[in-house]
Design a protein around this motif. Structure first.
Motif, PDB file in Angstrom:
ATOM      1  N   GLY A 160       0.812  -1.197   0.000  1.00 56.90           N
ATOM      2  CA  GLY A 160       0.000   0.000   0.000  1.00 56.90           C
ATOM      3  C   GLY A 160       0.851   1.254   0.000  1.00 56.90           C
ATOM      4  O   GLY A 160       2.074   1.207   0.131  1.00 56.90           O
ATOM      5  N   GLY A 161       0.177   2.390  -0.167  1.00 56.64           N
ATOM      6  CA  GLY A 161       0.897   3.645  -0.145  1.00 56.64           C
ATOM      7  C   GLY A 161       0.048   4.795  -0.633  1.00 56.64           C
ATOM      8  O   GLY A 161      -1.155   4.647  -0.862  1.00 56.64           O
ATOM      9  N   LEU A 162       0.710   5.917  -0.795  1.00 61.64           N
ATOM     10  CA  LEU A 162       0.063   7.133  -1.283  1.00 61.64           C
ATOM     11  C   LEU A 162       0.478   7.368  -2.726  1.00 61.64           C
ATOM     12  O   LEU A 162       1.682   7.433  -3.026  1.00 61.64           O
ATOM     13  N   VAL A 163      -0.497   7.450  -3.594  1.00 60.09           N
ATOM     14  CA  VAL A 163      -0.235   7.677  -5.007  1.00 60.09           C
ATOM     15  C   VAL A 163      -1.174   8.763  -5.526  1.00 60.09           C
ATOM     16  O   VAL A 163      -2.122   9.146  -4.847  1.00 60.09           O
ATOM     17  N   GLN A 164      -0.890   9.207  -6.733  1.00 59.37           N
ATOM     18  CA  GLN A 164      -1.746  10.199  -7.371  1.00 59.37           C
ATOM     19  C   GLN A 164      -2.733   9.506  -8.310  1.00 59.37           C
ATOM     20  O   GLN A 164      -2.494   8.387  -8.775  1.00 59.37           O
TER      21      GLN A 164
END
Length: 127
Positions: free
Chosen positions: A8-12
């Motif tokens: 998981g993570g933060l993406v645009q």
């Protein structure tokens, strides 16, 4: 069976992300496998379910054509490839496995049919 979820993570918006679910104890091929997700304020829902022995899949309508479930037999890892991510894909994603019989019963969309769960992984898609 123990499941370990990662990726998981933060993406645009528009980006891609791949989640992994590693199993110990038994092969994914002997299970029905699914990815669920839970967005803030919403109930956990099915994203994709897969019956490996019959090469049968169910994808939730909003992810069709964007998400793909796959498996690496040698590593005993299941992946969720997520392309063209949208802000509405933001959620905690869970991997789960259950008995193959849930496909015969048609209950593969039910959380309670999956006795084994990995820990969730947060996916956040910014606009």
């Amino acid at each position: 069976v123990q499941l370990q979820v990662s990726g998981g993570g933060l993406v645009q918006a528009g980006d891609s992300l791949t989640l992994s679910c590693a199993a110990s104890g038994r092969s994914f091929s002997t299970f029905a496998t699914a990815w669920f997700r839970q967005s803030p304020g919403k109930e956990r829902g099915l994203v994709v379910a897969r019956r490996w022995t019959a090469s049968t899949s169910y994808y939730e309508e909003s992810v069709k054509g964007r998400f793909t479930i796959s498996k690496d037999n040698a590593k005993n890892v299941v992946y969720l490839q997520m392309n063209s991510l949208k802000p509405e894909d933001t959620a905690v994603y869970y991997c789960a496995v259950g008995p193959l019989g849930i496909w015969l019963r048609g209950t593969y969309d039910r959380e309670d049919e999956y006795p084994y769960w990995g820990q969730g992984t947060q996916v956040t898609v910014s606009s």
